[in-house]
Every structure is written in C-alpha cells, then in structure tokens.
Design an enzyme around this catalytic site. Structure first.
Site, PDB file in Angstrom:
ATOM      1  N   ARG A 101       0.815  -1.207   0.000  1.00 47.12           N
ATOM      2  CA  ARG A 101       0.000   0.000   0.000  1.00 47.12           C
ATOM      3  C   ARG A 101       0.854   1.265   0.000  1.00 47.12           C
ATOM      4  O   ARG A 101       0.546   2.230  -0.696  1.00 47.12           O
ATOM      5  CB  ARG A 101      -0.949  -0.022   1.212  1.00 47.12           C
ATOM      6  CG  ARG A 101      -1.887   1.166   1.314  1.00 47.12           C
ATOM      7  CD  ARG A 101      -2.548   1.560   0.019  1.00 47.12           C
ATOM      8  NE  ARG A 101      -3.175   0.454  -0.690  1.00 47.12           N
ATOM      9  CZ  ARG A 101      -3.480   0.446  -1.969  1.00 47.12           C
ATOM     10  NH1 ARG A 101      -3.181   1.496  -2.728  1.00 47.12           N
ATOM     11  NH2 ARG A 101      -4.055  -0.600  -2.520  1.00 47.12           N
ATOM     12  N   LYS A 136       0.771  24.868  -4.659  1.00 44.88           N
ATOM     13  CA  LYS A 136      -0.447  24.152  -4.282  1.00 44.88           C
ATOM     14  C   LYS A 136      -0.164  22.648  -4.303  1.00 44.88           C
ATOM     15  O   LYS A 136      -0.521  21.923  -5.226  1.00 44.88           O
ATOM     16  CB  LYS A 136      -1.593  24.520  -5.215  1.00 44.88           C
ATOM     17  CG  LYS A 136      -1.998  25.993  -5.089  1.00 44.88           C
ATOM     18  CD  LYS A 136      -3.094  26.367  -6.069  1.00 44.88           C
ATOM     19  CE  LYS A 136      -3.478  27.838  -5.919  1.00 44.88           C
ATOM     20  NZ  LYS A 136      -4.505  28.258  -6.891  1.00 44.88           N
ATOM     21  N   LYS A 168       1.619  39.674  -4.526  1.00 39.37           N
ATOM     22  CA  LYS A 168       0.255  39.373  -4.965  1.00 39.37           C
ATOM     23  C   LYS A 168      -0.693  40.482  -4.525  1.00 39.37           C
ATOM     24  O   LYS A 168      -0.281  41.488  -3.932  1.00 39.37           O
ATOM     25  CB  LYS A 168      -0.163  38.003  -4.445  1.00 39.37           C
ATOM     26  CG  LYS A 168       0.824  36.891  -4.839  1.00 39.37           C
ATOM     27  CD  LYS A 168       0.222  35.532  -4.761  1.00 39.37           C
ATOM     28  CE  LYS A 168      -0.687  35.265  -5.937  1.00 39.37           C
ATOM     29  NZ  LYS A 168      -1.225  33.897  -5.954  1.00 39.37           N
ATOM     30  N   GLU A 197       2.061  40.431  -9.316  1.00 35.99           N
ATOM     31  CA  GLU A 197       0.789  40.048  -9.928  1.00 35.99           C
ATOM     32  C   GLU A 197       0.014  41.298 -10.315  1.00 35.99           C
ATOM     33  O   GLU A 197      -0.147  42.214  -9.505  1.00 35.99           O
ATOM     34  CB  GLU A 197      -0.008  39.213  -8.930  1.00 35.99           C
ATOM     35  CG  GLU A 197      -1.405  38.849  -9.378  1.00 35.99           C
ATOM     36  CD  GLU A 197      -2.170  38.122  -8.286  1.00 35.99           C
ATOM     37  OE1 GLU A 197      -1.853  36.950  -8.035  1.00 35.99           O
ATOM     38  OE2 GLU A 197      -3.061  38.751  -7.667  1.00 35.99           O
ATOM     39  N   ASP A 218      -2.853  37.878 -13.897  1.00 30.84           N
ATOM     40  CA  ASP A 218      -3.808  37.064 -13.155  1.00 30.84           C
ATOM     41  C   ASP A 218      -5.214  37.147 -13.738  1.00 30.84           C
ATOM     42  O   ASP A 218      -5.787  38.233 -13.868  1.00 30.84           O
ATOM     43  CB  ASP A 218      -3.832  37.505 -11.692  1.00 30.84           C
ATOM     44  CG  ASP A 218      -4.704  36.613 -10.831  1.00 30.84           C
ATOM     45  OD1 ASP A 218      -4.578  35.382 -10.955  1.00 30.84           O
ATOM     46  OD2 ASP A 218      -5.494  37.145 -10.039  1.00 30.84           O
TER      47      ASP A 218
END
Length: 287
Positions: A101, A136, A168, A197, A218
């Site tokens: 597994r 992410k 950002k 951004e 963006d």
C-alpha cells in the site's frame, strides 16, 4: 537515482511505514500467510500514464525484504501504455503485502500528477509557452509533488516562500499600489527577482517603472493577455495564471505569454490506476 536534490529516501520510507504499519505490523498477513511463503508479482499500469516514483516504490519493497528480486521495466518520466508492466518482483510474501500500500499510494499519486501535467504540456506544444507548477501541493510532499510535475514536463516555480519574491494582490493592497509594493521589494536588496501580480492593464507600466523583473498576469482573458504582451514587448517575462484548464490553456498560450502556471496539476490530479498482481511461488501454506 533521478530523485530530487535533498530528498531523504530512507527517512521518507521510514516515516510512511510508521504511519501504515504502526507498532504491530501487518497482523493480517502474519496470521494468514506462512513466514516462508514467497510471492511473484507484477506492477501493472491499468491506464495510459506517465511514470513518476517508480524508484521510490522499489525502496518500500527493499526496506522490508533485503533479498527481494526486483526488475524495473519503466523509468520515471516515461509514458506507459495501458497494460504495461512497470516492475516485476519476487520475494517474501508477508513483506511484499506489508509494503504494497505504501508503494502503490506513492506511485499512484506521483504518476497521477505526472500524467495530468503531460496533458497540459501536450496541450500547449508548439506555442513556445512553458508550463509551471505552483505551491499548491500536499503539505509535507511538496518536493515529491514538484518532482512529479517535472517528470510530466513542467518546470518548477517557487519551491518555498524564500525562493523568490512574488507580490500578490494582498501585498499590493497593504502597500497602497503596485508601484509602491515593487519599490519596497526592490529596496530590500534580497538579490531575488521581483515578480508582481497584475490583473489590470493599467498596472503594468507602473510595475515596470518601479523595477519589476517579471509579471504575473492574473485571470486575464486572451484579449487582455494579447494586449499585455504587446504593451510589455518582451521587456520582462510574462506568466499567465488563474483558473486555467485543459480546455482553455491552448488559447492562453497562443497569446504569446512566456509561462503559464497551473495549480491543479499538483492540487487536483487524480491518482493513476496502477495495480500489483500476485502469484504464489512453491505452494507454501500457513504453518
């Protein structure tokens, strides 16, 4: 071994086994399988996929059975058609079942990322745009998730927050504007590139005038991206980002941007369908 720099394979195997085996080990196999029973097995692709993590999977089996015989039939980064045998094994049955597994979870997860990534790379082939991953990733697995993205053909963006300055929208809001945010970042003299951004065309010139080294465009539609590409005129690299799918990425790549970052290749990739098929050697039975 083509694994990431700084990745401690032994530590990873130990940590994963601690999670899966606990203190008592595979009590089911110990109760039902003879200690000397041996299995032969094949690790088979049950779909077309890009392999990632095959050598890590091998390490799980070797960790519990130092004498296991393993034949690797596929390399990381290669395309395997449906039905391809990726690995053959022969060894102690209990050890193989206990390792199964952990080996499969890792290989399926990483190959799933590599497979989805390759689909995005193929979708923009010939445009000149380069696919990037993002931060992410699954917590604790970033180095492997980004390794899998590379196996699929993407380039890695920042590995960590200290790898580069990326201003950002929240940074811009606190600083009072794009130009001031870039000015503050440049004045910090970190030696790192400053990327900012922007989500409007009128933010581009102020960002460049303040010294931005790269722009992240963006959630711009193709028309806005073309306008941005024309305005910047290759003064700095341009990266498109935000809500990009397999259905839209080609249109965005054809606008002339240099890079396209896609979070879903690591955040939302389904596990690849890979199975381990066993056969018993020598007819051993539970003693």
């Amino acid at each position: 071994m083509a694994l990431p720099d700084g990745f401690d394979l032994d530590e990873f195997v130990t940590r994963v086994f601690a999670e899966d085996l606990g203190k008592g080990g595979d009590v089911t196999s110990a109760a039902t399988i003879a200690a000397d029973a041996r299995f032969s097995a094949e690790l088979n692709a049950r779909q077309a996929l890009v392999v990632a993590g095959i050598e890590i999977a091998q390490a799980f089996f070797r960790s519990l059975d130092a004498k296991v015989k393993i034949e690797l039939l596929a390399d990381d980064g290669t395309l395997a058609e449906h039905g391809t045998t990726l690995m053959r094994l022969s060894g102690n049955a209990r050890a193989m079942l206990a390792a199964e597994r952990s080996a499969l979870n890792t290989l399926q997860h990483l190959s799933g990322i590599a497979t989805l990534t390759r689909r995005y790379v193929d979708a923009i082939s010939g445009t000149g745009a380069v696919l990037l991953d993002t931060r992410k990733t699954l917590p604790g697995l970033r180095v492997l998730d980004k390794f899998a993205a590379r196996m699929g053909g993407a380039q890695n963006h920042r590995m960590r927050l200290d790898d580069g300055i990326l201003i950002k929208d929240n940074h811009v809001a606190v600083c009072g504007g794009v130009a001031e945010a870039v000015r503050l970042a440049k004045s910090a003299n970190t030696g790192l590139q400053v990327q900012v951004e922007v989500d409007r065309i009128d933010q581009i010139e102020p960002a460049l005038a303040a010294g931005a080294d790269r722009l992240l465009l963006d959630n711009m539609d193709p028309a806005m991206l073309r306008e941005a590409v024309a305005l910047v005129a290759r003064r700095v690299p341009l990266e498109a980002s935000g809500g990009i799918t397999l259905e839209t990425i080609r249109f965005l790549a054809e606008t002339g941007v240099d890079f396209i970052s896609v979070g879903r290749i690591t955040q939302s990739a389904p596990a690849a369908d890979i199975g381990l098929d066993y056969s018993l050697e020598g007819g051993s039975t539970r003693s």
